[in-house]
Scaffold this active site. Structure first.
Site, PDB file in Angstrom:
ATOM      1  N   HIS A 207     -23.280 122.159 -61.787  1.00  0.00           N
ATOM      2  CA  HIS A 207     -22.289 121.840 -62.818  1.00  0.00           C
ATOM      3  C   HIS A 207     -20.878 121.917 -62.235  1.00  0.00           C
ATOM      4  O   HIS A 207     -20.586 122.785 -61.411  1.00  0.00           O
ATOM      5  CB  HIS A 207     -22.387 122.826 -63.982  1.00  0.00           C
ATOM      6  CG  HIS A 207     -23.559 122.585 -64.881  1.00  0.00           C
ATOM      7  ND1 HIS A 207     -23.577 121.583 -65.813  1.00  0.00           N
ATOM      8  CD2 HIS A 207     -24.752 123.222 -64.977  1.00  0.00           C
ATOM      9  CE1 HIS A 207     -24.734 121.609 -66.464  1.00  0.00           C
ATOM     10  NE2 HIS A 207     -25.460 122.588 -65.967  1.00  0.00           N
TER      11      HIS A 207
ATOM     12  N   THR B 102     -28.483 127.889 -48.182  1.00  0.00           N
ATOM     13  CA  THR B 102     -27.175 127.306 -48.465  1.00  0.00           C
ATOM     14  C   THR B 102     -26.721 126.326 -47.394  1.00  0.00           C
ATOM     15  O   THR B 102     -25.740 125.617 -47.588  1.00  0.00           O
ATOM     16  CB  THR B 102     -26.115 128.419 -48.585  1.00  0.00           C
ATOM     17  OG1 THR B 102     -26.037 129.123 -47.334  1.00  0.00           O
ATOM     18  CG2 THR B 102     -26.475 129.400 -49.695  1.00  0.00           C
TER      19      THR B 102
END
Length: 204
Positions: free
Chosen positions: A123, A174
């Site tokens: 988001h 990541t």
């Protein structure tokens, strides 16, 4: 319940359990296969084993290879032009989430452990209004061939995991993981390199 009544009940129910395992369970797999085929845009090969109907959200732009083994409680979501592409002989364990706003690719022979989350979008933050309407920023995820991803792993947007890599349970990936490497931890770091086949120093 007394032992006698319990024993009688078990004796009566055992043939029912046998019938369910031998007849109803295969029918359930056929039903799950048909339900999945109806929801995705690409053909579904008969060799794919579907143990429970995956939860499909969005466009259904999903391509599945041959001889997959799909456990129950899976969640697949594709939005906009997003796509999920899974190669042959992949195993996806119970509770895995795959969410693609751009692209997720999983190479042939890979195994994805229980409750792993692979999402190529986040988001947007810092915008006015509710977060749910803020939109997304996405980067594709590529998982190579013969990759073993342990239980409870999170793979973040933009990551590439090379062929033959191993990701330890509960790791958060990541950044890119080289082919043949072993990575563990939060964030995931390489602890064994394919080039040397020796442990990597912890400071790296």
């Amino acid at each position: 319940m007394s032992k006698g009544i319990k024993g009688l009940a078990v004796a009566v129910l055992t043939p029912v359990a046998w019938l369910r395992r031998r007849v109803l369970a295969p029918l359930g797999r056929l039903w799950s296969h048909a339900r999945l085929r109806e929801r995705i845009t690409s053909p579904l090969d008969p060799s794919v084993v579907v143990l429970g109907v995956p939860e499909i959200h969005g466009t259904g732009n999903i391509s599945l290879g041959r001889q997959l083994y799909l456990y129950p409680d899976l969640y697949f979501e594709t939005q906009g032009t997003g796509e999920i592409r899974i190669g042959d002989e992949v195993v996806i364990s119970r509770g895995v989430h795959l969410v693609a706003f751009e692209r997720i690719r999983i190479g042939e022979g890979s195994m994805i452990g229980e409750y792993t989350g692979i999402r190529d979008a986040n988001h947007r933050t810092g915008t006015e209004g509710a977060l749910r309407w803020s939109g997304h920023e996405s980067r594709p995820i590529a998982i190579g061939r013969q990759v073993w991803i342990g239980r409870g792993v999170t793979v973040l947007p933009g990551v590439t995991i090379g062929d033959g890599a191993v990701i330890g349970a509960n790791a958060v990936v990541t950044r890119d993981i080289p082919a043949g490497a072993v990575a563990v931890g939060i964030p995931a770091r390489v602890v064994k390199s394919a080039s040397t086949d020796r442990p990597v120093e912890a400071s790296r």
